[in-house]
Design an enzyme around this catalytic site. Sequence first.
Site, PDB file in Angstrom:
ATOM      1  N   ARG A 162       0.890  -1.127   0.208  1.00 61.35           N
ATOM      2  CA  ARG A 162       0.139  -0.059   0.068  1.00 61.35           C
ATOM      3  C   ARG A 162       0.917   1.153  -0.174  1.00 61.35           C
ATOM      4  NH1 ARG A 162      -4.727  -1.960   4.327  1.00 61.35           N
ATOM      5  NH2 ARG A 162      -5.980  -3.008   2.837  1.00 61.35           N
ATOM      6  N   GLU A 179      -1.396  -8.879  -5.165  1.00 58.67           N
ATOM      7  CA  GLU A 179      -2.836  -9.328  -5.393  1.00 58.67           C
ATOM      8  C   GLU A 179      -2.828 -10.944  -5.796  1.00 58.67           C
ATOM      9  OE1 GLU A 179      -5.635  -8.040  -4.616  1.00 58.67           O
ATOM     10  OE2 GLU A 179      -4.883  -6.179  -4.302  1.00 58.67           O
ATOM     11  N   THR A 205      -4.166 -17.019   0.431  1.00 64.09           N
ATOM     12  CA  THR A 205      -3.330 -16.977   1.443  1.00 64.09           C
ATOM     13  C   THR A 205      -3.225 -15.571   2.513  1.00 64.09           C
ATOM     14  OG1 THR A 205      -1.690 -17.907  -0.416  1.00 64.09           O
ATOM     15  CG2 THR A 205      -0.568 -17.109   1.669  1.00 64.09           C
ATOM     16  N   LEU A 255       4.191 -21.458  -0.735  1.00 63.01           N
ATOM     17  CA  LEU A 255       2.981 -20.530  -0.807  1.00 63.01           C
ATOM     18  C   LEU A 255       1.784 -21.345  -1.106  1.00 63.01           C
ATOM     19  CD1 LEU A 255       3.798 -17.107  -2.104  1.00 63.01           C
ATOM     20  CD2 LEU A 255       2.597 -17.580  -0.080  1.00 63.01           C
ATOM     21  N   GLY A 256       2.132 -22.455  -1.897  1.00 64.31           N
ATOM     22  CA  GLY A 256       1.098 -23.181  -2.618  1.00 64.31           C
ATOM     23  C   GLY A 256       0.337 -22.751  -3.718  1.00 64.31           C
ATOM     24  N   TYR A 295     -11.078 -10.093 -11.143  1.00 60.35           N
ATOM     25  CA  TYR A 295     -10.642  -9.310  -9.856  1.00 60.35           C
ATOM     26  C   TYR A 295      -9.400  -8.701  -9.858  1.00 60.35           C
ATOM     27  CZ  TYR A 295      -8.788  -9.024  -5.188  1.00 60.35           C
ATOM     28  OH  TYR A 295      -7.840  -8.574  -4.440  1.00 60.35           O
ATOM     29  N   ASP A 303     -13.818  -9.902  -4.561  1.00 66.49           N
ATOM     30  CA  ASP A 303     -13.403 -11.215  -3.974  1.00 66.49           C
ATOM     31  C   ASP A 303     -14.140 -11.717  -2.911  1.00 66.49           C
ATOM     32  OD1 ASP A 303     -12.998  -9.382  -2.065  1.00 66.49           O
ATOM     33  OD2 ASP A 303     -10.789  -9.974  -1.714  1.00 66.49           O
ATOM     34  N   CYS A 316     -18.706  -0.878  12.677  1.00 67.53           N
ATOM     35  CA  CYS A 316     -18.977  -0.888  11.138  1.00 67.53           C
ATOM     36  C   CYS A 316     -19.515   0.576  10.890  1.00 67.53           C
ATOM     37  CB  CYS A 316     -20.188  -1.903  10.623  1.00 67.53           C
ATOM     38  SG  CYS A 316     -20.557  -1.399   8.942  1.00 67.53           S
TER      39      CYS A 316
END
Length: 371
Positions: A34, A46, A52, A89-90, A129, A147, A211
Amino acid sequence: MTLDVPALDAGRLAAIRAPLLAWYDRQKRDLPWRRTKEPYAIWLSEVMLQQTQVSTVIPYWERFLARFPSVQALAAAPLEDVLAAWKGLGYYSRARNLHRAAQEVTAQFGGRFPSTAKALLTLPGFGRYTAGAVASIAFGEEAPLVDGNVARVLSRLFVVEGLPGDRAREARLWALAGALVKGERPGDFNQALMEHGATVCRPERPLCLLCPVREACLAYQTGRTAELPPAKVRATPKLLTLALAVWPHGDTLLFARRAEKGLFGGLWELPAVEVAPGAPEAEAATRLSEALEVPLTAQGVLGTVKRQLTHRALTLHLLRVTGPQRPSRAAAFHELRWCTPAQASELGMSTAMQRALDAALAKGVLPDVAR
């Protein structure tokens, strides 16, 4: 699909958009991706964040960028090196698509990412996405994204019915996301939606009292936050049993790299073949001999490793083998290599196969000096 007019009332959309952006400015987590508008770094984050957790991704993202600091560097690297950097990480198809997309960006776009979601969708591995995330965050395009977190937030805000994966539900979610993203700071707004879903509008025990848009949330007003969205019905994982050849020679073991498509595509392993559950040792040895294209003798089962993957229940049987002829190539595998454990640690290997290797070494198949 046509949305009802009240759901897209401009005043209501503004009542959601402004408070969420203000909340994001106050409460957003300080995540390293960010702090940049570099599309390569944002894209990488992303892709890594798919399936993950953030805490796992941060060190991987930092190491990956240090090793491949630009899209050109990633494109020029051998796939084997990319998979090795992804180790642990898979979901290795993500790494393969990263590599392919980097090569496309370099070859077709001169090393510069396209700035629109429509153009980004032409790249390997870019779905709606990912294209929306990169286009909005890196380039400021009013491109929507949906997502799991965003779907949950929108389902509750607008009481969107239907099971995850339902086409009408997905169309409505994307239409709502498209309406909400229009306005100032589209990238920040998309991140605000995702951040809100990750930290406040959680799947279980949502923090409704914290919220910023609860007064505009139809699920909150009607007491339905616990039931929206409904849980996805998961298919029963398929059983998959593999026999692995543990073949020691001096201080090395035999390793094989799989073809680039399919389960564990492009990754290294102790050479493996699929067998029926409960297959006898002799049958497994025959299958391994056929795959490696050399005669071999089974010397006993060293153990079994079980791993639960997303769609498969994996059982790995470790079979110690030997033979009069050491193989150097076989059509069933992309490459064969004899490695010490230290050398193997630099290979791209799935977590399941790493556990199998660890189990074999724990059985003392190699001299102590090699471990």
